[in-house]
Design a protein around this motif. Sequence first.
Motif, PDB file in Angstrom:
ATOM      1  N   ARG A 181       0.848  -1.185   0.000  1.00 33.44           N
ATOM      2  CA  ARG A 181       0.000   0.000   0.000  1.00 33.44           C
ATOM      3  C   ARG A 181       0.881   1.230   0.000  1.00 33.44           C
ATOM      4  O   ARG A 181       2.054   1.166   0.360  1.00 33.44           O
ATOM      5  N   GLU A 182       0.311   2.318  -0.407  1.00 30.94           N
ATOM      6  CA  GLU A 182       1.062   3.561  -0.408  1.00 30.94           C
ATOM      7  C   GLU A 182       1.054   4.149   0.993  1.00 30.94           C
ATOM      8  O   GLU A 182       0.045   4.120   1.689  1.00 30.94           O
ATOM      9  N   VAL A 183       2.189   4.692   1.379  1.00 26.89           N
ATOM     10  CA  VAL A 183       2.301   5.418   2.639  1.00 26.89           C
ATOM     11  C   VAL A 183       3.057   6.707   2.352  1.00 26.89           C
ATOM     12  O   VAL A 183       3.831   6.781   1.398  1.00 26.89           O
ATOM     13  N   PRO A 184       2.863   7.741   3.175  1.00 27.40           N
ATOM     14  CA  PRO A 184       3.617   8.965   2.969  1.00 27.40           C
ATOM     15  C   PRO A 184       5.111   8.698   3.138  1.00 27.40           C
ATOM     16  O   PRO A 184       5.528   7.953   4.027  1.00 27.40           O
ATOM     17  N   CYS A 185       5.919   9.302   2.276  1.00 29.05           N
ATOM     18  CA  CYS A 185       7.367   9.145   2.348  1.00 29.05           C
ATOM     19  C   CYS A 185       8.014  10.382   1.741  1.00 29.05           C
ATOM     20  O   CYS A 185       7.339  11.242   1.192  1.00 29.05           O
ATOM     21  N   LEU A 186       9.318  10.469   1.850  1.00 27.69           N
ATOM     22  CA  LEU A 186      10.066  11.563   1.229  1.00 27.69           C
ATOM     23  C   LEU A 186      10.775  11.039  -0.005  1.00 27.69           C
ATOM     24  O   LEU A 186      11.371   9.965   0.030  1.00 27.69           O
ATOM     25  N   LEU A 187      10.717  11.786  -1.080  1.00 25.17           N
ATOM     26  CA  LEU A 187      11.441  11.480  -2.304  1.00 25.17           C
ATOM     27  C   LEU A 187      12.428  12.616  -2.520  1.00 25.17           C
ATOM     28  O   LEU A 187      12.084  13.776  -2.316  1.00 25.17           O
ATOM     29  N   GLY A 188      13.629  12.293  -2.949  1.00 23.57           N
ATOM     30  CA  GLY A 188      14.571  13.371  -3.224  1.00 23.57           C
ATOM     31  C   GLY A 188      15.988  12.885  -3.350  1.00 23.57           C
ATOM     32  O   GLY A 188      16.256  11.688  -3.465  1.00 23.57           O
TER      33      GLY A 188
END
Length: 104
Positions: free
Chosen positions: A51-58
Amino acid sequence: MKETRRGIYLGDDRRALIAKLQSLVTDLAATDFPHPASIPVIIDKWKVGRREVPCLLGETFGHPNIFDGGSSISSELFYFDPEGGIARTISRWYRLGIPAIPRI
């Protein structure tokens, strides 16, 4: 320690989130797990999913396992304070640099 009111504790208020995480740590740190018969909740016809969960991309710098400037996806994000310049995932604190889409 001063209580901060800015930022977002994703999924819950701060105290509820802390209680849930402490409960998880206690359960996983126990020397014996519960016997299946003592667990009241049953899941039938189950399978492991994603499932999708909030995360940081960068682009990450100073990470112990990712080379500087490497693209990364963090573990689940639990606290996010862009005004204060910090975020906390399940794994670690992050100092927030320049956003991908700067605010106008």
